[in-house]
Motif scaffolding. Structure first.
Motif, PDB file in Angstrom:
ATOM      1  N   TRP A 153     -55.865 -11.791   1.226  1.00 18.84           N
ATOM      2  CA  TRP A 153     -56.928 -12.584   1.581  1.00 18.84           C
ATOM      3  C   TRP A 153     -57.959 -12.481   0.492  1.00 18.84           C
ATOM      4  O   TRP A 153     -58.379 -11.574  -0.040  1.00 18.84           O
ATOM      5  CB  TRP A 153     -57.805 -12.385   3.023  1.00 18.84           C
ATOM      6  CG  TRP A 153     -57.046 -12.736   4.022  1.00 18.84           C
ATOM      7  CD1 TRP A 153     -55.757 -13.333   4.336  1.00 18.84           C
ATOM      8  CD2 TRP A 153     -57.363 -13.108   5.310  1.00 18.84           C
ATOM      9  NE1 TRP A 153     -55.287 -13.603   5.615  1.00 18.84           N
ATOM     10  CE2 TRP A 153     -56.398 -13.644   6.117  1.00 18.84           C
ATOM     11  CE3 TRP A 153     -58.828 -12.878   5.934  1.00 18.84           C
ATOM     12  CZ2 TRP A 153     -56.776 -14.022   7.546  1.00 18.84           C
ATOM     13  CZ3 TRP A 153     -59.080 -13.112   7.264  1.00 18.84           C
ATOM     14  CH2 TRP A 153     -57.968 -13.720   8.213  1.00 18.84           C
ATOM     15  N   SER A 154     -58.508 -13.919   0.089  1.00 16.85           N
ATOM     16  CA  SER A 154     -59.541 -13.871  -0.975  1.00 16.85           C
ATOM     17  C   SER A 154     -60.933 -13.174  -0.465  1.00 16.85           C
ATOM     18  O   SER A 154     -61.057 -13.293   0.935  1.00 16.85           O
ATOM     19  CB  SER A 154     -59.542 -15.118  -1.490  1.00 16.85           C
ATOM     20  OG  SER A 154     -60.125 -16.221  -0.468  1.00 16.85           O
ATOM     21  N   GLY A 194     -56.634 -18.326  -0.087  1.00 16.97           N
ATOM     22  CA  GLY A 194     -58.054 -18.913  -0.057  1.00 16.97           C
ATOM     23  C   GLY A 194     -58.270 -19.670   1.110  1.00 16.97           C
ATOM     24  O   GLY A 194     -57.392 -19.588   2.368  1.00 16.97           O
ATOM     25  N   GLN A 195     -59.663 -20.026   1.453  1.00 18.82           N
ATOM     26  CA  GLN A 195     -60.131 -20.339   2.917  1.00 18.82           C
ATOM     27  C   GLN A 195     -59.042 -21.618   2.985  1.00 18.82           C
ATOM     28  O   GLN A 195     -59.247 -21.953   4.379  1.00 18.82           O
ATOM     29  CB  GLN A 195     -61.741 -20.728   2.782  1.00 18.82           C
ATOM     30  CG  GLN A 195     -62.671 -19.579   2.680  1.00 18.82           C
ATOM     31  CD  GLN A 195     -64.160 -20.103   2.496  1.00 18.82           C
ATOM     32  OE1 GLN A 195     -64.422 -20.318   1.712  1.00 18.82           O
ATOM     33  NE2 GLN A 195     -64.420 -20.216   3.879  1.00 18.82           N
ATOM     34  N   ASP A 196     -58.937 -22.460   2.050  1.00 16.65           N
ATOM     35  CA  ASP A 196     -58.119 -23.508   2.231  1.00 16.65           C
ATOM     36  C   ASP A 196     -56.502 -23.370   2.709  1.00 16.65           C
ATOM     37  O   ASP A 196     -55.824 -24.251   3.220  1.00 16.65           O
ATOM     38  CB  ASP A 196     -58.060 -24.624   1.276  1.00 16.65           C
ATOM     39  CG  ASP A 196     -57.579 -24.082  -0.012  1.00 16.65           C
ATOM     40  OD1 ASP A 196     -57.113 -22.935  -0.129  1.00 16.65           O
ATOM     41  OD2 ASP A 196     -57.749 -24.630  -1.056  1.00 16.65           O
ATOM     42  N   ARG A 206     -63.495 -14.756  -0.559  1.00 11.86           N
ATOM     43  CA  ARG A 206     -64.179 -15.852   0.032  1.00 11.86           C
ATOM     44  C   ARG A 206     -63.593 -15.974   1.515  1.00 11.86           C
ATOM     45  O   ARG A 206     -64.354 -16.212   2.624  1.00 11.86           O
ATOM     46  CB  ARG A 206     -63.978 -17.179  -0.653  1.00 11.86           C
ATOM     47  CG  ARG A 206     -64.998 -17.447  -1.637  1.00 11.86           C
ATOM     48  CD  ARG A 206     -65.060 -19.014  -2.181  1.00 11.86           C
ATOM     49  NE  ARG A 206     -65.936 -19.385  -3.097  1.00 11.86           N
ATOM     50  CZ  ARG A 206     -66.157 -20.506  -3.600  1.00 11.86           C
ATOM     51  NH1 ARG A 206     -65.460 -21.440  -3.043  1.00 11.86           N
ATOM     52  NH2 ARG A 206     -67.338 -20.840  -4.411  1.00 11.86           N
ATOM     53  N   ARG A 207     -62.441 -15.764   1.832  1.00  9.36           N
ATOM     54  CA  ARG A 207     -61.817 -16.004   3.054  1.00  9.36           C
ATOM     55  C   ARG A 207     -62.275 -14.821   3.953  1.00  9.36           C
ATOM     56  O   ARG A 207     -62.565 -15.026   4.942  1.00  9.36           O
ATOM     57  CB  ARG A 207     -60.324 -15.834   2.989  1.00  9.36           C
ATOM     58  CG  ARG A 207     -59.688 -16.179   4.488  1.00  9.36           C
ATOM     59  CD  ARG A 207     -58.223 -16.307   4.207  1.00  9.36           C
ATOM     60  NE  ARG A 207     -57.483 -16.791   5.367  1.00  9.36           N
ATOM     61  CZ  ARG A 207     -57.039 -17.950   5.575  1.00  9.36           C
ATOM     62  NH1 ARG A 207     -57.496 -18.781   4.857  1.00  9.36           N
ATOM     63  NH2 ARG A 207     -56.682 -18.267   6.909  1.00  9.36           N
ATOM     64  N   SER A 248     -66.149 -15.634   5.151  1.00 12.60           N
ATOM     65  CA  SER A 248     -66.240 -16.455   5.982  1.00 12.60           C
ATOM     66  C   SER A 248     -65.997 -16.142   7.187  1.00 12.60           C
ATOM     67  O   SER A 248     -66.553 -16.319   8.085  1.00 12.60           O
ATOM     68  CB  SER A 248     -65.110 -17.624   5.700  1.00 12.60           C
ATOM     69  OG  SER A 248     -63.791 -17.231   5.898  1.00 12.60           O
ATOM     70  N   GLU A 288     -61.362 -16.002  -6.468  1.00 12.76           N
ATOM     71  CA  GLU A 288     -60.756 -17.151  -6.093  1.00 12.76           C
ATOM     72  C   GLU A 288     -61.323 -18.315  -6.677  1.00 12.76           C
ATOM     73  O   GLU A 288     -62.471 -18.512  -7.013  1.00 12.76           O
ATOM     74  CB  GLU A 288     -61.010 -17.464  -4.455  1.00 12.76           C
ATOM     75  CG  GLU A 288     -60.075 -18.812  -3.986  1.00 12.76           C
ATOM     76  CD  GLU A 288     -60.735 -18.902  -2.520  1.00 12.76           C
ATOM     77  OE1 GLU A 288     -60.373 -20.002  -2.231  1.00 12.76           O
ATOM     78  OE2 GLU A 288     -61.292 -17.913  -1.922  1.00 12.76           O
TER      79      GLU A 288
END
Length: 335
Positions: free
Chosen positions: A110-111, A146-148, A113-114, A117, A214
């Motif tokens: 996982w990044s 990433g989150q996406d 940012r993920r 979040s 990321e």
């Protein structure tokens, strides 16, 4: 469904200091039914609702309403942290940092940012935790989620250079087209475009290969360092925010709005007042990503475009005035 309270386990709470007795008593005295707790079906361990379960026991209940989660234990912990960050009694900072450590260990792909979040801490803090837990170097071919939901390379150098070539050859390409062709995020494509326009190097001076940056995590600052300051938490004293000597990030390279709004949503000072909730609703409306803005812009009917553009300008002026007045109030309170 209704489950027997004695059949449930309270092990594995993300709260290092345990539950709040005061909060339990408040819930026990609540006149209305409380939301169902969430239980990990394979282990019957409570994922979310420790305080509600304690309150039910305090009232003398023998059963409690519950929803079941069927994922594995690592996914159950991620869900527990995510839910406790966004509602109920917020997790303390130490709890969220410890949770980030566990999630990095269980989800190394996982990044930053993920992870951020989920845990409600800054991506930069997640990066520091990752460096502390693991080796100081990483495979540049390594990819992170990433989150996406997309896998992207740890080192975005090749993608940035490819984006620069595409924009040099055809400046009219949209950010989404460049991002798709270069394998980077639209935010990184935006940063590359801005660097081209300003005659700057396409690569930030600080290429942090020892943890995951990321694409889009490294927006440029006014001095071109590519390392913008992390915004202070909502609860930090205003004097500290004003005293910190930081460079203001360009508006087109702002920190992740979605993550920031989530962090604000967890702040009791905003959540538990009517005006605070109104502010959070307004901020949430604008917390959409670059891809969503592109989709919205691309679907504005031509006969409405003039009115929409005028309204957008008017609303941006209102937000600018809002920002000025908020900063002025902070300055006055410090003075």
């Amino acid at each position: 469904m209704e489950v027997e309270i004695d059949a449930l386990s309270l092990a594995g709470s993300p709260r290092l200091a345990g539950e709040s007795k005061e909060h339990i008593e408040i819930l026990a005295a609540a006149p209305n039914p409380l939301p169902p707790i969430i239980v990990h079906r394979p282990t019957m361990r409570v994922i979310d609702g420790f305080h509600r379960l304690r309150a039910a026991r305090l009232r003398g209940d023998t059963t409690i309403a519950a929803l079941f989660f069927d994922g594995d234990e690592s996914a159950a912990f991620v869900l527990a942290v995510q839910l406790n960050v966004t509602h109920g009694l917020p997790l303390a900072l130490a709890d969220r940092q410890r949770a980030a450590e566990r999630i990095i260990a269980s989800h190394p792909h996982w990044s930053d940012r993920r992870v951020a979040s989920v845990t409600g801490i800054a991506p930069g803090t997640v990066g520091e935790i990752r460096r502390r837990l693991g080796p100081g170097s990483a495979d540049p071919d390594e990819r992170r989620l990433g989150q996406d939901g997309r896998m992207r390379p740890l080192d975005g150098t090749a993608g940035r250079l490819r984006a620069g070539e595409l924009l040099s050859e055809n400046p009219g390409l949209s950010l989404r087209q460049v991002a798709r062709a270069a394998g980077i995020s639209p935010e990184t494509a935006r940063d590359v475009r801005n660097r081209l326009r300003n005659g700057e190097d396409l690569l930030p001076r600080s290429r942090r290969r020892d943890h995951d940056v990321e694409p889009g995590d490294e927006p440029a600052t006014e001095d071109g360092s590519g390392s913008p300051p992390v915004p202070a938490p909502c609860g930090e004293p205003a004097a500290l925010r004003l005293a910190r000597p930081v460079a203001r990030a360009r508006a087109d390279a702002a920190p992740d709005r979605v993550v920031l709004v989530k962090r604000l949503t967890a702040d009791p000072a905003l959540r538990f007042s009517e005006t605070g909730r109104s502010l959070l609703r307004l901020l949430a409306i604008h917390a959409v990503r670059e891809e969503e803005w592109d989709a919205i812009i691309g679907n504005v009917p031509p006969h409405c475009s003039g009115i929409v553009a005028d309204l957008a300008v008017h609303l941006s002026d209102m937000w600018a005035d809002f920002a000025t007045r908020v900063k002025r109030d902070i300055t006055a309170s410090v003075g």
